[in-house]
Motif scaffolding. Structure first.
Motif, short mmCIF file in Angstrom:
data_model
loop_
_atom_site.label_atom_id
_atom_site.label_comp_id
_atom_site.label_asym_id
_atom_site.label_seq_id
_atom_site.Cartn_x
_atom_site.Cartn_y
_atom_site.Cartn_z
N ARG A 85 0.81 -1.19 -0.04
CA ARG A 85 -0.04 -0.04 0.01
C ARG A 85 0.91 1.22 0.02
N GLY A 86 2.05 1.19 0.67
CA GLY A 86 2.89 2.32 0.39
C GLY A 86 4.28 2.00 0.90
N LEU A 87 5.22 2.89 0.65
CA LEU A 87 6.51 2.68 0.98
C LEU A 87 7.15 4.14 2.08
N LEU A 88 8.28 3.95 2.38
CA LEU A 88 9.18 4.87 2.78
C LEU A 88 10.52 4.47 2.67
N ILE A 89 11.07 5.52 1.81
CA ILE A 89 12.58 5.55 1.22
C ILE A 89 13.30 6.61 2.34
N ASP A 90 13.88 6.24 3.33
CA ASP A 90 14.62 7.20 4.19
C ASP A 90 16.12 7.44 3.88
N THR A 91 16.60 8.51 3.65
CA THR A 91 17.93 8.85 3.15
C THR A 91 18.74 9.50 4.32
N ALA A 92 18.25 9.16 5.43
CA ALA A 92 18.95 9.87 6.54
C ALA A 92 20.69 9.81 6.63
N PHE A 93 21.04 10.92 6.92
CA PHE A 93 22.36 11.09 6.76
C PHE A 93 23.07 11.01 5.41
N PHE A 94 22.48 10.57 4.26
CA PHE A 94 23.03 10.59 3.13
C PHE A 94 22.63 11.92 2.42
N THR A 95 23.60 12.72 2.81
CA THR A 95 23.40 14.24 1.98
C THR A 95 23.93 14.63 0.68
N GLY A 96 25.37 14.30 0.62
CA GLY A 96 25.92 14.32 -0.80
C GLY A 96 26.19 13.21 -1.35
N ASN A 97 25.57 11.99 -0.86
CA ASN A 97 25.81 10.70 -1.40
C ASN A 97 24.56 9.90 -1.70
N TYR A 98 23.41 10.61 -1.41
CA TYR A 98 22.09 9.62 -1.64
C TYR A 98 21.90 9.52 -3.08
N ALA A 99 21.11 8.43 -3.28
CA ALA A 99 20.46 8.10 -4.59
C ALA A 99 19.79 9.20 -5.20
N PRO A 100 20.04 9.87 -6.40
CA PRO A 100 19.23 10.88 -6.65
C PRO A 100 17.67 10.63 -7.08
N LYS A 101 17.46 9.04 -7.69
CA LYS A 101 16.28 8.72 -8.18
C LYS A 101 15.87 7.34 -7.57
N TYR A 102 14.82 6.78 -7.77
CA TYR A 102 14.48 5.18 -7.41
C TYR A 102 13.31 4.71 -8.12
N SER A 103 13.31 3.61 -8.25
CA SER A 103 11.89 3.35 -8.63
C SER A 103 11.61 1.52 -8.14
N ILE A 104 10.50 1.05 -7.96
CA ILE A 104 10.06 -0.18 -7.53
C ILE A 104 9.43 -0.89 -8.32
N GLN A 105 9.69 -2.27 -8.68
CA GLN A 105 9.21 -3.30 -9.32
C GLN A 105 8.62 -4.28 -8.53
N ALA A 106 7.88 -5.29 -9.00
CA ALA A 106 7.22 -6.19 -8.01
C ALA A 106 6.98 -7.51 -8.81
N ALA A 107 7.14 -8.72 -8.40
CA ALA A 107 6.66 -9.84 -8.79
C ALA A 107 6.27 -10.78 -7.62
N CYS A 108 5.47 -11.93 -8.05
CA CYS A 108 5.03 -13.06 -7.20
C CYS A 108 5.77 -14.19 -7.67
N LEU A 109 7.01 -14.64 -7.28
CA LEU A 109 7.62 -15.84 -7.82
C LEU A 109 7.26 -17.03 -7.25
N THR A 110 7.36 -18.20 -8.02
CA THR A 110 7.17 -19.54 -7.57
C THR A 110 8.35 -20.02 -6.84
N PRO A 111 7.98 -21.10 -6.15
CA PRO A 111 9.02 -21.76 -5.46
C PRO A 111 10.20 -22.06 -6.20
N GLU A 112 9.89 -22.48 -7.72
CA GLU A 112 10.97 -23.05 -8.43
C GLU A 112 11.78 -21.85 -8.80
N GLU A 113 10.98 -20.60 -8.91
CA GLU A 113 11.74 -19.47 -9.21
C GLU A 113 12.73 -18.70 -8.25
N GLU A 114 12.27 -19.08 -6.93
CA GLU A 114 12.95 -18.79 -5.67
C GLU A 114 14.54 -19.61 -5.69
#
Length: 371
Positions: A85-114
């Motif tokens: 339903r939602g996410l938190l991306i916390d960049t605490a203390f990463f001031t000059g070295n934080y990731a500028p951008k991000y994205s999230i993808q998702a899947a429902c893996l089978t036991p065989e894929e795992e």
């Protein structure tokens, strides 16, 4: 000053952290700080003069500055199959070295894929090898469903560190891919949502109030030091903040007196309501005061109610009935109680007069009506 409003979804259960059962299964780079730090249960910290042989020590996931084609990413196994339903991306203390951008993808893996995922070795100063990358590419994770498109992050100053993102999807997932563009650091990642576990088999004893079985906290009277949703995590509590702890009640008596059964005479109490993962019968209860040595509750009482498929709200008359009468607790200890409940969907846990405990377990069987 930029103020960050905490959204309602942050009150939901969390499925990425180590204490909830989350796991890093792959990361392209762990040079400055390993990916496991990103899902640690503790809040991030900063130690100004701490360095490693690779550079500045950081409490999060931090990759090296990219000097080859591509971008960094990792794959996380969530604690259980869940709707995000939602996410938190916390960049605490990463001031000059934080990731500028991000994205999230998702899947429902089978036991065989795992099973096809190579065993991860978490080690600072390393990157994935060609063998592991070749095997992980079979999952085609770059083609997984997109939950969050490429989105800008803010630097890790106190007023900008918390990056909340609502997710609009009703599908359930087992794994997520976290992309950072092109490199950098994230202090913490939290994934909030609703568990969608597989249905247990007949006569299988399960913890009906476990986070992994779909249980959730739906209300409480006080959570000054620790949220009651912590007490349904599957792991053993790591410290007091990883449990539920209330403030000291101001209406406690000047001089403590005891009842005939040894419990305290109190003028107040604190409570929390939990929706069980499945309707069922509770047979045994464990209340664990691990780490709570000078601040455990004097006693605990547990009631149950059947609300069908509905949720609990303060306005609802739940017709609570007793499952466990007020029972004395002790410091830093597991307390086991045998009980016998009707089919219930919710429990109300009441501590008197105040204090905290680490975990609660309610073992029993799911109702035959849903098998």
């Amino acid at each position: 000053m930029i103020e960050t409003k905490v959204p309602a979804f942050a009150e939901l259960s969390e499925f990425a952290s180590l204490g909830s059962g989350g796991e890093v299964v792959f990361a392209t780079d762990d040079f400055f700080a390993t990916c496991e730090n990103m899902i640690a249960d503790s809040d991030p910290i900063f130690i100004e003069d701490k360095y490693t042989e690779y550079g500045k020590w950081m409490d999060g996931w931090e990759t090296r500055r990219k000097r080859i084609a591509g971008h960094d990413w990792c794959i996380l196994k969530l604690a259980t199959k869940c709707v995000v339903r939602g996410l938190l991306i916390d960049t605490a203390f990463f001031t000059g070295n934080y990731a500028p951008k991000y994205s999230i993808q998702a899947a429902c893996l089978t036991p065989e894929e795992e099973e096809s995922i190579p065993k991860r070795i978490s080690e600072m100063g390393t990157a994935c090898n060609k063998f592991d990358l070749k095997h992980i590419e079979r999952l085609k994770s770059d083609k997984w469903d997109e939950l969050v498109p490429i989105t800008a992050l803010r630097p890790g100053y106190e007023e900008t560190r918390l990056n909340f993102q609502k997710v609009l999807s009703d599908d359930a997932w087992t794994h997520i891919r976290v992309n950072i563009y092109p490199d950098g650091g994230i202090a913490r990642l939290r994934v909030f949502g609703e568990a969608k576990p597989e249905l247990p088999t007949r006569n299988q004893i399960i913890d009906l109030v476990s986070l992994l079985n779909g249980a959730a906290c739906q209300g409480f009277s006080n959570a000054h030091y620790g949220h009651p949703k912590n007490v349904i995590k599957p792991s053993k509590g790591k410290c007091m903040s990883d449990g539920w702890e209330t403030a000291r009640r101001l209406d406690r008596p000047n001089i403590i007196e005891a009842n005939d059964d040894g419990t305290m005479k109190t003028t107040g109490q604190e409570w929390a309501v939990f929706k069980l993962g499945f309707p069922g019968h509770i047979k045994q209860i464990c209340v664990d005061t691990n780490h709570f040595k000078g601040n455990y509750p004097d006693s605990v009482k547990i009631e149950g109610a059947y609300l069908g498929r509905g949720d609990w709200y303060p306005e609802i008359d739940a017709n609570w009935h007793n499952i466990l009468k007020p029972s004395k607790l002790s410091a830093h200890n597991e307390h086991w109680f045998d009980c016998e409940s009707d089919v219930i969907t919710h429990i109300k846990v009441t501590m008197a007069p105040d204090g905290g405990f680490s975990r609660i377990r309610t073992f029993g069987y799911i109702s035959e009506q849903i098998i």
